[in-house]
Enzyme design. Structure first.
Site, PDB file in Angstrom:
ATOM      1  N   ILE A  80       0.841  -1.199   0.000  1.00  0.00           N
ATOM      2  CA  ILE A  80       0.000   0.000   0.000  1.00  0.00           C
ATOM      3  C   ILE A  80       0.872   1.244   0.000  1.00  0.00           C
ATOM      4  O   ILE A  80       0.562   2.243  -0.653  1.00  0.00           O
ATOM      5  CB  ILE A  80      -0.959  -0.005   1.204  1.00  0.00           C
ATOM      6  CG1 ILE A  80      -1.902  -1.213   1.129  1.00  0.00           C
ATOM      7  CG2 ILE A  80      -1.747   1.296   1.276  1.00  0.00           C
ATOM      8  CD1 ILE A  80      -2.769  -1.398   2.369  1.00  0.00           C
ATOM      9  N   ASP A 103      11.357   3.772   5.441  1.00  0.00           N
ATOM     10  CA  ASP A 103      11.279   2.312   5.522  1.00  0.00           C
ATOM     11  C   ASP A 103      12.687   1.772   5.762  1.00  0.00           C
ATOM     12  O   ASP A 103      13.664   2.513   5.702  1.00  0.00           O
ATOM     13  CB  ASP A 103      10.675   1.710   4.246  1.00  0.00           C
ATOM     14  CG  ASP A 103       9.854   0.449   4.532  1.00  0.00           C
ATOM     15  OD1 ASP A 103      10.305  -0.364   5.364  1.00  0.00           O
ATOM     16  OD2 ASP A 103       8.785   0.276   3.925  1.00  0.00           O
ATOM     17  N   ASP A 121      14.101   2.635  11.025  1.00  0.00           N
ATOM     18  CA  ASP A 121      13.211   1.749  11.757  1.00  0.00           C
ATOM     19  C   ASP A 121      12.247   2.635  12.538  1.00  0.00           C
ATOM     20  O   ASP A 121      12.678   3.594  13.198  1.00  0.00           O
ATOM     21  CB  ASP A 121      14.058   0.893  12.721  1.00  0.00           C
ATOM     22  CG  ASP A 121      13.276  -0.215  13.398  1.00  0.00           C
ATOM     23  OD1 ASP A 121      12.142   0.040  13.854  1.00  0.00           O
ATOM     24  OD2 ASP A 121      13.815  -1.335  13.509  1.00  0.00           O
ATOM     25  N   VAL A 122      10.946   2.347  12.487  1.00  0.00           N
ATOM     26  CA  VAL A 122       9.974   3.204  13.170  1.00  0.00           C
ATOM     27  C   VAL A 122      10.073   3.117  14.684  1.00  0.00           C
ATOM     28  O   VAL A 122       9.397   3.866  15.396  1.00  0.00           O
ATOM     29  CB  VAL A 122       8.527   2.902  12.737  1.00  0.00           C
ATOM     30  CG1 VAL A 122       8.300   3.301  11.293  1.00  0.00           C
ATOM     31  CG2 VAL A 122       8.167   1.440  12.974  1.00  0.00           C
ATOM     32  N   SER A 146      -7.100  -1.648  11.026  1.00  0.00           N
ATOM     33  CA  SER A 146      -7.488  -2.831  10.267  1.00  0.00           C
ATOM     34  C   SER A 146      -8.888  -3.227  10.680  1.00  0.00           C
ATOM     35  O   SER A 146      -9.310  -2.951  11.814  1.00  0.00           O
ATOM     36  CB  SER A 146      -6.522  -3.989  10.542  1.00  0.00           C
ATOM     37  OG  SER A 146      -7.023  -5.219  10.047  1.00  0.00           O
ATOM     38  N   TYR A 170      -1.647  -8.980  16.345  1.00  0.00           N
ATOM     39  CA  TYR A 170      -1.904  -7.959  15.320  1.00  0.00           C
ATOM     40  C   TYR A 170      -3.212  -7.228  15.601  1.00  0.00           C
ATOM     41  O   TYR A 170      -3.260  -5.979  15.557  1.00  0.00           O
ATOM     42  CB  TYR A 170      -1.957  -8.629  13.950  1.00  0.00           C
ATOM     43  CG  TYR A 170      -2.195  -7.688  12.795  1.00  0.00           C
ATOM     44  CD1 TYR A 170      -1.150  -6.935  12.255  1.00  0.00           C
ATOM     45  CD2 TYR A 170      -3.460  -7.559  12.221  1.00  0.00           C
ATOM     46  CE1 TYR A 170      -1.363  -6.087  11.182  1.00  0.00           C
ATOM     47  CE2 TYR A 170      -3.676  -6.706  11.145  1.00  0.00           C
ATOM     48  CZ  TYR A 170      -2.632  -5.978  10.632  1.00  0.00           C
ATOM     49  OH  TYR A 170      -2.841  -5.130   9.572  1.00  0.00           O
ATOM     50  N   LYS A 220      -3.924  -3.146  16.313  1.00  0.00           N
ATOM     51  CA  LYS A 220      -4.765  -2.339  15.433  1.00  0.00           C
ATOM     52  C   LYS A 220      -5.960  -1.753  16.185  1.00  0.00           C
ATOM     53  O   LYS A 220      -6.460  -0.673  15.840  1.00  0.00           O
ATOM     54  CB  LYS A 220      -5.226  -3.169  14.236  1.00  0.00           C
ATOM     55  CG  LYS A 220      -4.076  -3.540  13.293  1.00  0.00           C
ATOM     56  CD  LYS A 220      -3.327  -2.301  12.808  1.00  0.00           C
ATOM     57  CE  LYS A 220      -2.240  -2.613  11.817  1.00  0.00           C
ATOM     58  NZ  LYS A 220      -1.584  -1.392  11.272  1.00  0.00           N
ATOM     59  N   ALA A 230      -6.590  -7.066   1.584  1.00  0.00           N
ATOM     60  CA  ALA A 230      -6.140  -6.470   0.325  1.00  0.00           C
ATOM     61  C   ALA A 230      -5.079  -7.360  -0.310  1.00  0.00           C
ATOM     62  O   ALA A 230      -4.422  -8.161   0.361  1.00  0.00           O
ATOM     63  CB  ALA A 230      -5.575  -5.075   0.564  1.00  0.00           C
ATOM     64  N   THR A 246      -1.956  -7.741  -1.018  1.00  0.00           N
ATOM     65  CA  THR A 246      -0.602  -7.303  -0.720  1.00  0.00           C
ATOM     66  C   THR A 246       0.193  -8.483  -0.161  1.00  0.00           C
ATOM     67  O   THR A 246      -0.351  -9.564   0.096  1.00  0.00           O
ATOM     68  CB  THR A 246      -0.595  -6.155   0.305  1.00  0.00           C
ATOM     69  OG1 THR A 246      -1.143  -6.636   1.540  1.00  0.00           O
ATOM     70  CG2 THR A 246      -1.409  -4.965  -0.184  1.00  0.00           C
TER      71      THR A 246
END
Length: 244
Positions: free
Chosen positions: A19, A38, A58-59, A137, A150, A154, A183, A185
């Site tokens: 995305i 990224d 890295d976030v 999500s 996960y 979210k 999606a 991906t």
């Protein structure tokens, strides 16, 4: 050095993902400068555009994102927006979730979104304008088999988004979220086989699973400065599935 542009820059985390790449292309088409964040450029290296800057990071690294936001402002005049897409998703039976799996999901998906927002917010507050789009999500509401870590992150994104929206509304900074359904991906393909994807498509009211562009367009809409009174909202891009 480019001259400051009326649209400024949008910082995008997880920019090299399925995305993310599509969103970067759309933002460039809309005339934004893009600071793409990224771990590695991946398919972003195929994009040739002077308004695109890639930042390897890295976030989980607060200082790196603060520095990148500052460079985006210096290059493009100001930081208008943030789209926080960086996330990991690994299916695992609930009783087998270990500390490493749990902590990795939370530090990247949830804390990473928090740190990215904190990196750009001082710049937005200073000019009394900005738009932040977090990615949640549909699993935040429905849950999913073997998807507890996960789904929990979210769900946390939704709470973070709404609270942040209230915190910064007085600064004319808007905070919203996008909740994609399934999606096409790499993330779902890493956790589902083709037969399962086909079954999900067949059961969807629109007869297909989502495409990256479907999710990217929702983010572009939320980032647009014309949506000046929309904050604290979650857009569910599902093709009609999970209408609750």
């Amino acid at each position: 050095m480019l001259k400051p542009d009326d649209k400024g820059a949008v910082c995008v985390t997880g920019a090299a993902g399925g995305i993310g790449v599509v969103l970067v292309r759309r933002l460039l088409e809309e005339g934004y400068g893009v600071s793409a964040w990224d771990m590695a450029p991946g398919p972003l290296s195929e994009i040739t555009n002077e308004r695109l800057v890639f930042e390897a990071m890295d976030v989980r690294d607060r200082a790196a994102m603060e520095a990148a936001a500052g460079r985006a402002q210096a290059r493009f005049g100001f930081v208008h927006g943030l789209a926080a897409l960086a996330a990991v998703y690994h299916t695992q039976p609930f009783l087998e979730i270990d500390d490493e799996t749990w902590d990795r999901h939370f530090t990247i998906n949830l804390k990473g979104s928090l740190l990215a927002a904190q990196a750009v917010l001082p710049l937005m507050r200073a000019r009394k304008s900005g738009s932040i789009v977090l990615f949640s999500s549909t699993l935040a509401r429905s849950g999913g088999v073997n998807s507890a870590a996960y789904s929990a992150t979210k769900g946390g994104i939704l709470g973070l988004m709404r609270s942040m929206a209230l915190d910064v509304a007085g600064d004319n900074v808007r905070v919203n979220s996008v909740s994609p359904g399934i999606a096409d991906t790499a993330m779902p393909r890493a956790n589902m086989d083709e037969a399962s994807l086909a079954a999900r498509a067949a059961s969807n009211p629109m007869g297909r699973i989502g495409a990256p562009i479907d999710m990217a367009e929702a983010a572009v809409f939320l980032l647009d400065a014309e949506n000046s009174f929309m904050t604290g909202q979650d857009i569910r891009v599902t093709g009609g599935a999970l209408l609750f």
